[in-house]
Write a protein that holds these residues in place. Structure first.
Motif, mmCIF file in Angstrom:
data_model
loop_
_atom_site.group_PDB
_atom_site.id
_atom_site.type_symbol
_atom_site.label_atom_id
_atom_site.label_comp_id
_atom_site.label_asym_id
_atom_site.label_seq_id
_atom_site.Cartn_x
_atom_site.Cartn_y
_atom_site.Cartn_z
ATOM 1 N N UNK A 197 0.745 -1.227 0.121
ATOM 2 C CA UNK A 197 -0.107 0.049 -0.106
ATOM 3 C C UNK A 197 0.976 1.125 -0.048
ATOM 4 N N UNK A 198 1.777 1.235 0.799
ATOM 5 C CA UNK A 198 2.822 2.361 0.848
ATOM 6 C C UNK A 198 3.571 2.534 -0.545
ATOM 7 N N UNK A 199 3.881 1.296 -1.059
ATOM 8 C CA UNK A 199 4.639 1.607 -2.471
ATOM 9 C C UNK A 199 3.613 2.215 -3.423
ATOM 10 N N UNK A 200 2.415 1.554 -3.557
ATOM 11 C CA UNK A 200 1.576 2.129 -4.351
ATOM 12 C C UNK A 200 1.094 3.672 -4.121
ATOM 13 N N UNK A 201 1.149 4.074 -2.995
ATOM 14 C CA UNK A 201 0.982 5.529 -2.576
ATOM 15 C C UNK A 201 2.182 6.312 -3.017
ATOM 16 N N UNK A 202 3.334 5.898 -2.885
ATOM 17 C CA UNK A 202 4.512 6.442 -3.418
ATOM 18 C C UNK A 202 4.600 6.578 -5.020
ATOM 19 N N UNK A 203 4.052 5.484 -5.615
ATOM 20 C CA UNK A 203 3.970 5.487 -6.986
ATOM 21 C C UNK A 203 3.101 6.669 -7.568
ATOM 22 N N UNK A 204 1.739 6.618 -6.944
ATOM 23 C CA UNK A 204 0.734 7.676 -7.364
ATOM 24 C C UNK A 204 1.194 9.320 -7.273
ATOM 25 N N UNK A 205 2.204 9.369 -5.940
ATOM 26 C CA UNK A 205 2.530 10.682 -5.702
ATOM 27 C C UNK A 205 3.593 10.984 -6.875
ATOM 28 N N UNK A 206 4.551 9.995 -7.105
ATOM 29 C CA UNK A 206 5.323 10.496 -7.982
ATOM 30 C C UNK A 206 4.810 10.768 -9.538
ATOM 31 N N UNK A 207 3.702 10.142 -9.929
ATOM 32 C CA UNK A 207 3.035 10.152 -11.110
ATOM 33 C C UNK A 207 2.279 11.591 -10.923
ATOM 34 N N UNK A 208 1.846 12.091 -10.012
ATOM 35 C CA UNK A 208 1.288 13.302 -9.544
ATOM 36 C C UNK A 208 2.207 14.373 -9.702
ATOM 37 N N UNK A 209 3.501 14.136 -9.241
ATOM 38 C CA UNK A 209 4.600 15.046 -9.104
ATOM 39 C C UNK A 209 4.954 15.479 -10.687
ATOM 40 N N UNK A 210 5.204 14.190 -11.424
ATOM 41 C CA UNK A 210 5.548 14.434 -12.910
ATOM 42 C C UNK A 210 4.310 15.330 -13.706
ATOM 43 N N UNK A 211 3.268 15.206 -13.474
ATOM 44 C CA UNK A 211 2.084 15.862 -13.870
ATOM 45 C C UNK A 211 2.219 17.481 -13.627
ATOM 46 N N UNK A 212 2.532 17.724 -12.426
ATOM 47 C CA UNK A 212 2.973 18.960 -11.855
ATOM 48 C C UNK A 212 3.958 19.553 -12.583
ATOM 49 N N UNK A 213 4.868 18.876 -12.738
ATOM 50 C CA UNK A 213 6.199 19.245 -13.433
ATOM 51 C C UNK A 213 5.982 19.509 -14.910
ATOM 52 N N UNK A 214 5.093 18.916 -15.719
ATOM 53 C CA UNK A 214 4.576 18.897 -16.984
ATOM 54 C C UNK A 214 3.848 20.178 -16.956
ATOM 55 N N UNK A 215 2.961 20.577 -16.196
ATOM 56 C CA UNK A 215 2.310 21.801 -16.167
ATOM 57 C C UNK A 215 3.065 23.005 -15.949
ATOM 58 N N UNK A 216 4.236 22.828 -15.015
ATOM 59 C CA UNK A 216 5.151 24.082 -14.756
ATOM 60 C C UNK A 216 5.957 24.239 -16.221
ATOM 61 N N UNK A 217 6.200 23.119 -16.651
ATOM 62 C CA UNK A 217 7.000 23.543 -18.100
ATOM 63 C C UNK A 217 6.028 24.326 -18.989
ATOM 64 N N UNK A 218 4.632 23.799 -18.853
ATOM 65 C CA UNK A 218 3.814 24.512 -20.220
ATOM 66 C C UNK A 218 3.493 25.877 -19.718
ATOM 67 N N UNK A 219 3.503 26.207 -18.454
ATOM 68 C CA UNK A 219 3.266 27.575 -18.056
ATOM 69 C C UNK A 219 4.594 28.261 -18.311
ATOM 70 N N UNK A 220 5.777 27.751 -18.174
ATOM 71 C CA UNK A 220 7.071 28.591 -18.382
ATOM 72 C C UNK A 220 7.217 28.932 -19.762
ATOM 73 N N UNK A 221 6.847 27.815 -20.809
ATOM 74 C CA UNK A 221 6.869 28.104 -22.023
ATOM 75 C C UNK A 221 5.985 29.347 -22.421
ATOM 76 N N UNK A 222 4.708 29.400 -21.947
ATOM 77 C CA UNK A 222 3.748 30.451 -22.148
ATOM 78 C C UNK A 222 4.260 31.672 -21.805
ATOM 79 N N UNK A 223 4.979 31.746 -20.452
ATOM 80 C CA UNK A 223 5.255 32.947 -19.920
ATOM 81 C C UNK A 223 6.661 33.493 -20.588
ATOM 82 N N UNK A 252 4.553 29.145 -32.134
ATOM 83 C CA UNK A 252 5.618 28.124 -31.764
ATOM 84 C C UNK A 252 5.622 27.892 -30.257
ATOM 85 N N UNK A 253 4.878 28.612 -29.497
ATOM 86 C CA UNK A 253 5.046 28.546 -27.938
ATOM 87 C C UNK A 253 4.065 27.567 -27.483
#
Length: 164
Positions: free
Chosen positions: A53-79, A127-128
């Motif tokens: 259960x703890x390993x599955x939770x860690x995997x879920x959090x890493x997936x969420x962190x990756x999605x947040x990083x992708x969102x930050x990158x999208x906003x950085x390109x737009x800015x 192109x942004x």
């Protein structure tokens, strides 16, 4: 011809102790090799499922962190695109101010420069995009970033059309 081997009680106890020691060594080696205290449910069901259960939770959090990083990158390109477009727009403003006091020939030359800058700004904004998402050239685009599984922790960023 086979001969019988007789073991004294002390030797028999030592052999059983060695057998138990080899089992413990094998278990320790398995834990070291896998990094898991309990590798399967038969080794300890409660510990195994707790760890799973703890390993599955860690995997879920890493997936969420990756999605947040992708969102930050999208906003950085737009800015960065908007900041670059602002620089071009200020150059265009300078051309317009120069055209107010210029002659007809000067205004024609400045109009060509103005149109060229407008084309550059549009190309820059087109192109942004980051992973196919462009937040600065279409109001139909939208970025959604979820910070947890709760519905209240969602960031929605609507796209804008700032083309010249």
């Amino acid at each position: 011809m086979a001969s019988e081997v007789t073991l004294t009680p002390g030797i028999r106890a030592n052999l059983l102790s060695l057998k138990q020691t080899s089992k413990v060594v094998a278990l320790t080696q398995a834990r070291l090799a896998t990094g898991l205290k309990v590798a399967k449910a038969t080794d300890g069901a409660v510990d195994f499922f707790q760890a799973k259960a703890l390993s599955d939770r860690a995997t879920d959090l890493l997936t969420r962190k990756d999605a947040i990083d992708q969102g930050v990158s999208s906003l950085t390109v737009a800015l960065q695109a908007v900041e670059s477009a602002e620089d071009i727009f200020s150059q265009m403003k300078g051309l317009v101010l120069s055209a107010k006091s210029g002659s007809a020939d000067d205004r024609a030359s400045l109009a060509n420069q103005f149109n060229e800058l407008a084309l550059q700004a549009n190309t820059l904004l087109d192109d942004a995009s980051y992973q196919g998402l462009n937040l600065v050239n279409s109001t139909a685009n939208q970025l959604k970033v979820s910070f947890s599984e709760k519905s209240g922790s969602l960031l929605n960023v609507d796209g804008a059309n700032i083309l010249v």
